[in-house]
Design a protein around this motif. Sequence first.
Motif, PDB file in Angstrom:
ATOM      1  N   VAL A  98       0.835  -1.205   0.000  1.00  6.16           N
ATOM      2  CA  VAL A  98       0.000   0.000   0.000  1.00  6.16           C
ATOM      3  C   VAL A  98       0.868   1.252   0.000  1.00  6.16           C
ATOM      4  CG1 VAL A  98      -1.625   1.364   1.372  1.00  6.16           C
ATOM      5  CG2 VAL A  98      -2.018  -1.080   1.036  1.00  6.16           C
ATOM      6  N   HIS A  99       1.906   1.245   0.810  1.00  4.54           N
ATOM      7  CA  HIS A  99       2.811   2.404   0.846  1.00  4.54           C
ATOM      8  C   HIS A  99       3.380   2.694  -0.536  1.00  4.54           C
ATOM      9  CE1 HIS A  99       5.895   5.176   2.044  1.00  4.54           C
ATOM     10  NE2 HIS A  99       6.871   4.335   1.793  1.00  4.54           N
ATOM     11  N   ASN A 100       3.802   1.662  -1.231  1.00  5.52           N
ATOM     12  CA  ASN A 100       4.412   1.883  -2.544  1.00  5.52           C
ATOM     13  C   ASN A 100       3.388   2.191  -3.620  1.00  5.52           C
ATOM     14  OD1 ASN A 100       7.540   1.403  -2.563  1.00  5.52           O
ATOM     15  ND2 ASN A 100       6.689  -0.007  -1.049  1.00  5.52           N
ATOM     16  N   PHE A 101       2.160   1.713  -3.466  1.00  2.37           N
ATOM     17  CA  PHE A 101       1.067   2.182  -4.324  1.00  2.37           C
ATOM     18  C   PHE A 101       0.962   3.700  -4.225  1.00  2.37           C
ATOM     19  CE2 PHE A 101      -3.067   3.641  -2.561  1.00  2.37           C
ATOM     20  CZ  PHE A 101      -3.652   4.121  -3.735  1.00  2.37           C
ATOM     21  N   SER A 102       1.004   4.206  -2.992  1.00  6.58           N
ATOM     22  CA  SER A 102       0.856   5.648  -2.800  1.00  6.58           C
ATOM     23  C   SER A 102       2.045   6.418  -3.374  1.00  6.58           C
ATOM     24  CB  SER A 102       0.669   5.975  -1.316  1.00  6.58           C
ATOM     25  OG  SER A 102       1.873   5.825  -0.588  1.00  6.58           O
ATOM     26  N   LEU A 103       3.237   5.862  -3.254  1.00  2.86           N
ATOM     27  CA  LEU A 103       4.417   6.547  -3.791  1.00  2.86           C
ATOM     28  C   LEU A 103       4.342   6.657  -5.309  1.00  2.86           C
ATOM     29  CD1 LEU A 103       7.340   5.002  -1.686  1.00  2.86           C
ATOM     30  CD2 LEU A 103       6.034   7.090  -1.257  1.00  2.86           C
ATOM     31  N   LEU A 104       3.947   5.582  -5.971  1.00  2.00           N
ATOM     32  CA  LEU A 104       3.844   5.595  -7.425  1.00  2.00           C
ATOM     33  C   LEU A 104       2.868   6.667  -7.899  1.00  2.00           C
ATOM     34  CD1 LEU A 104       3.858   1.753  -7.952  1.00  2.00           C
ATOM     35  CD2 LEU A 104       5.413   3.321  -9.114  1.00  2.00           C
ATOM     36  N   HIS A 105       1.718   6.747  -7.252  1.00  2.23           N
ATOM     37  CA  HIS A 105       0.722   7.731  -7.650  1.00  2.23           C
ATOM     38  C   HIS A 105       1.119   9.142  -7.232  1.00  2.23           C
ATOM     39  CE1 HIS A 105      -2.949   4.861  -8.349  1.00  2.23           C
ATOM     40  NE2 HIS A 105      -1.847   4.441  -8.936  1.00  2.23           N
ATOM     41  N   ASP A 106       1.666   9.284  -6.020  1.00  2.00           N
ATOM     42  CA  ASP A 106       2.041  10.614  -5.547  1.00  2.00           C
ATOM     43  C   ASP A 106       3.144  11.224  -6.412  1.00  2.00           C
ATOM     44  OD1 ASP A 106       0.235  10.079  -3.582  1.00  2.00           O
ATOM     45  OD2 ASP A 106       1.631  10.267  -1.897  1.00  2.00           O
ATOM     46  N   ASP A 107       4.124  10.414  -6.807  1.00  2.00           N
ATOM     47  CA  ASP A 107       5.197  10.927  -7.653  1.00  2.00           C
ATOM     48  C   ASP A 107       4.638  11.514  -8.945  1.00  2.00           C
ATOM     49  OD1 ASP A 107       7.214  10.275  -5.888  1.00  2.00           O
ATOM     50  OD2 ASP A 107       7.750   8.394  -6.876  1.00  2.00           O
ATOM     51  N   LEU A 108       3.659  10.832  -9.508  1.00  3.43           N
ATOM     52  CA  LEU A 108       3.042  11.311 -10.743  1.00  3.43           C
ATOM     53  C   LEU A 108       2.241  12.589 -10.495  1.00  3.43           C
ATOM     54  CD1 LEU A 108       2.208  11.071 -13.699  1.00  3.43           C
ATOM     55  CD2 LEU A 108       0.453   9.424 -13.009  1.00  3.43           C
ATOM     56  N   MET A 109       1.413  12.591  -9.452  1.00  8.25           N
ATOM     57  CA  MET A 109       0.575  13.755  -9.178  1.00  8.25           C
ATOM     58  C   MET A 109       1.398  14.977  -8.791  1.00  8.25           C
ATOM     59  SD  MET A 109      -2.797  12.201  -7.249  1.00  8.25           S
ATOM     60  CE  MET A 109      -2.073  10.764  -6.454  1.00  8.25           C
ATOM     61  N   ASP A 110       2.490  14.736  -8.074  1.00  8.29           N
ATOM     62  CA  ASP A 110       3.339  15.843  -7.622  1.00  8.29           C
ATOM     63  C   ASP A 110       4.369  16.262  -8.670  1.00  8.29           C
ATOM     64  OD1 ASP A 110       1.966  15.726  -5.246  1.00  8.29           O
ATOM     65  OD2 ASP A 110       3.537  14.644  -4.162  1.00  8.29           O
ATOM     66  N   VAL A 121       9.080   6.080 -11.566  1.00 10.60           N
ATOM     67  CA  VAL A 121       8.487   5.164 -12.542  1.00 10.60           C
ATOM     68  C   VAL A 121       7.792   5.914 -13.673  1.00 10.60           C
ATOM     69  CG1 VAL A 121       6.599   3.500 -12.859  1.00 10.60           C
ATOM     70  CG2 VAL A 121       8.279   3.143 -11.053  1.00 10.60           C
ATOM     71  N   TRP A 122       7.023   6.953 -13.339  1.00  8.51           N
ATOM     72  CA  TRP A 122       6.313   7.652 -14.411  1.00  8.51           C
ATOM     73  C   TRP A 122       7.291   8.324 -15.368  1.00  8.51           C
ATOM     74  CZ3 TRP A 122       6.651  12.749 -15.729  1.00  8.51           C
ATOM     75  CH2 TRP A 122       7.182  13.648 -14.779  1.00  8.51           C
ATOM     76  N   LYS A 123       8.440   8.741 -14.850  1.00 11.24           N
ATOM     77  CA  LYS A 123       9.444   9.384 -15.695  1.00 11.24           C
ATOM     78  C   LYS A 123      10.070   8.377 -16.665  1.00 11.24           C
ATOM     79  CE  LYS A 123      12.160  12.917 -16.727  1.00 11.24           C
ATOM     80  NZ  LYS A 123      11.624  14.129 -17.365  1.00 11.24           N
ATOM     81  N   VAL A 124      10.271   7.131 -16.201  1.00 13.58           N
ATOM     82  CA  VAL A 124      10.921   6.103 -17.024  1.00 13.58           C
ATOM     83  C   VAL A 124       9.919   5.364 -17.912  1.00 13.58           C
ATOM     84  CG1 VAL A 124      12.263   3.955 -16.970  1.00 13.58           C
ATOM     85  CG2 VAL A 124      12.754   5.784 -15.325  1.00 13.58           C
ATOM     86  N   HIS A 125       8.781   4.979 -17.314  1.00  9.59           N
ATOM     87  CA  HIS A 125       7.842   4.101 -18.014  1.00  9.59           C
ATOM     88  C   HIS A 125       6.538   4.772 -18.425  1.00  9.59           C
ATOM     89  CE1 HIS A 125      10.255   0.493 -17.248  1.00  9.59           C
ATOM     90  NE2 HIS A 125      10.456   0.964 -16.034  1.00  9.59           N
ATOM     91  N   GLY A 126       6.356   6.022 -18.036  1.00 10.15           N
ATOM     92  CA  GLY A 126       5.167   6.749 -18.438  1.00 10.15           C
ATOM     93  C   GLY A 126       4.089   6.766 -17.362  1.00 10.15           C
ATOM     94  N   PRO A 127       3.221   7.790 -17.406  1.00  8.25           N
ATOM     95  CA  PRO A 127       2.165   7.929 -16.386  1.00  8.25           C
ATOM     96  C   PRO A 127       1.196   6.750 -16.335  1.00  8.25           C
ATOM     97  CG  PRO A 127       2.455   9.988 -17.586  1.00  8.25           C
ATOM     98  CD  PRO A 127       3.272   8.963 -18.306  1.00  8.25           C
ATOM     99  N   ALA A 128       0.823   6.202 -17.487  1.00  9.74           N
ATOM    100  CA  ALA A 128      -0.159   5.120 -17.490  1.00  9.74           C
ATOM    101  C   ALA A 128       0.345   3.907 -16.715  1.00  9.74           C
ATOM    102  CB  ALA A 128      -0.507   4.726 -18.922  1.00  9.74           C
ATOM    103  N   GLN A 129       1.598   3.545 -16.912  1.00 10.58           N
ATOM    104  CA  GLN A 129       2.154   2.385 -16.215  1.00 10.58           C
ATOM    105  C   GLN A 129       2.292   2.664 -14.715  1.00 10.58           C
ATOM    106  OE1 GLN A 129       2.487  -0.575 -17.149  1.00 10.58           O
ATOM    107  NE2 GLN A 129       2.387  -0.460 -19.376  1.00 10.58           N
ATOM    108  N   ALA A 130       2.625   3.889 -14.353  1.00  8.36           N
ATOM    109  CA  ALA A 130       2.716   4.226 -12.933  1.00  8.36           C
ATOM    110  C   ALA A 130       1.362   4.053 -12.248  1.00  8.36           C
ATOM    111  CB  ALA A 130       3.218   5.661 -12.762  1.00  8.36           C
ATOM    112  N   ILE A 131       0.305   4.448 -12.911  1.00  9.17           N
ATOM    113  CA  ILE A 131      -1.044   4.299 -12.353  1.00  9.17           C
ATOM    114  C   ILE A 131      -1.407   2.824 -12.242  1.00  9.17           C
ATOM    115  CG2 ILE A 131      -3.496   4.717 -12.782  1.00  9.17           C
ATOM    116  CD1 ILE A 131      -2.608   7.352 -14.172  1.00  9.17           C
ATOM    117  N   LEU A 132      -1.182   2.068 -13.306  1.00  7.57           N
ATOM    118  CA  LEU A 132      -1.550   0.648 -13.310  1.00  7.57           C
ATOM    119  C   LEU A 132      -0.793  -0.142 -12.250  1.00  7.57           C
ATOM    120  CD1 LEU A 132      -1.805  -0.175 -17.129  1.00  7.57           C
ATOM    121  CD2 LEU A 132      -3.654  -0.292 -15.443  1.00  7.57           C
ATOM    122  N   VAL A 133       0.507   0.067 -12.175  1.00  6.48           N
ATOM    123  CA  VAL A 133       1.301  -0.678 -11.202  1.00  6.48           C
ATOM    124  C   VAL A 133       0.888  -0.301  -9.780  1.00  6.48           C
ATOM    125  CG1 VAL A 133       3.628  -1.100 -10.331  1.00  6.48           C
ATOM    126  CG2 VAL A 133       3.221  -0.994 -12.798  1.00  6.48           C
ATOM    127  N   GLY A 134       0.617   0.967  -9.547  1.00  6.19           N
ATOM    128  CA  GLY A 134       0.146   1.373  -8.232  1.00  6.19           C
ATOM    129  C   GLY A 134      -1.161   0.690  -7.871  1.00  6.19           C
TER     130      GLY A 134
END
Length: 356
Positions: A98-110, A121-134
């Motif tokens: 759960v903690h890392n779900f939040s990090l993946l999404h927060d990094d993208l939103m922030d 992750v969003w910087k390397v693999h794109g926003p869509a993958q960051a959302i899905l993996v989270g």
Amino acid sequence: MSAIGATRGENVTAAGVIALLENGRILTTPVLRAAVDRLAPPMDTIAAYHFGWIDHTGRPADGDGGKAVRPALALLSAQVAGASAETGVPGAVAVELVHNFSLLHDDLMDGDEQRRHRDTVWKVHGPAQAILVGDALMALANEILLELGTVDAARATRRLTTATRKLIDGQAQDLSFEHRERVTVEECLNMEGNKTGALLACASSIGAVLGGAGDADADALEEYGYHLGLAFQAVDDLLGIWGDPATTGKQTWSDLRQRKKSLPVAAALAFGGSAADRLGELLAADAKNPENGSLSEEEFAMRAALIEEAGGREWTSQEARRQYATAIGALDKVDMPDEIHRKLVDLADFVVVREK
């Protein structure tokens, strides 16, 4: 923050805390890796990159996925209930997911491009993958607990889902603050209690619940974790403005760049005075021109100086101490072995006493 640890003198042993964290990592990492391996490609490798197990090319890396504070808390809480540390492993893994779900999404939103000195992750693999993996990590967290099939696992899952909902509430509050001229200290503490305190509260109790602890003991352990989370976040807010990038892995003035209304900012505005008035004027101008991202380094430095002059930095340091004391006091409500009590106090010292 060193004054917190100094009050306990020789009782604080850095080596002991490091060994505690390492034991938590040793016990939970294999189960965490196995959980991530359940994900469909490419989510499995993207998650592995996020945890630091591989680099962006897929080659093995030596990242440790963070300090492992939450797993250590979960394992210790199992021992509070008289169970083995291993009993708390599924809870530790679930909280980490759960903690890392939040990090993946927060990094993208922030818009954060760096975490632990690597591209996010969003910087390397794109926003869509960051959302899905989270999303996938959050689903895995509940799966790990529920497949235990016990009454206590169901109780633990209920606490985890409540903490997850509060965590999401906190992120929503945090984002809304960025578009306001100012927020009150009370609003800021409520947001941080949701965003940070709720999950640390869950980590501090979930092992005990899996070990059969009653609700009264679990609630007291949650109280410890909640206030520890507020102390942690107060220190993090200080680091977000005055932290050394070599230590934090983020840019200088990172919270100011993101227009965050963190505790030092809210406290500075509440105190009033010429520095607070000038800071308020600058934040009001930001609110009228939210797309203006062209501030210079000198302007960020000036804002940090205004916050400090108004008293926001010192108040936040004192608030970290107050929340720490409340957290430690909650432990007295639970009957536990002295050794486990000492470890929980030492771990709290480690969480709060961080280099700025």
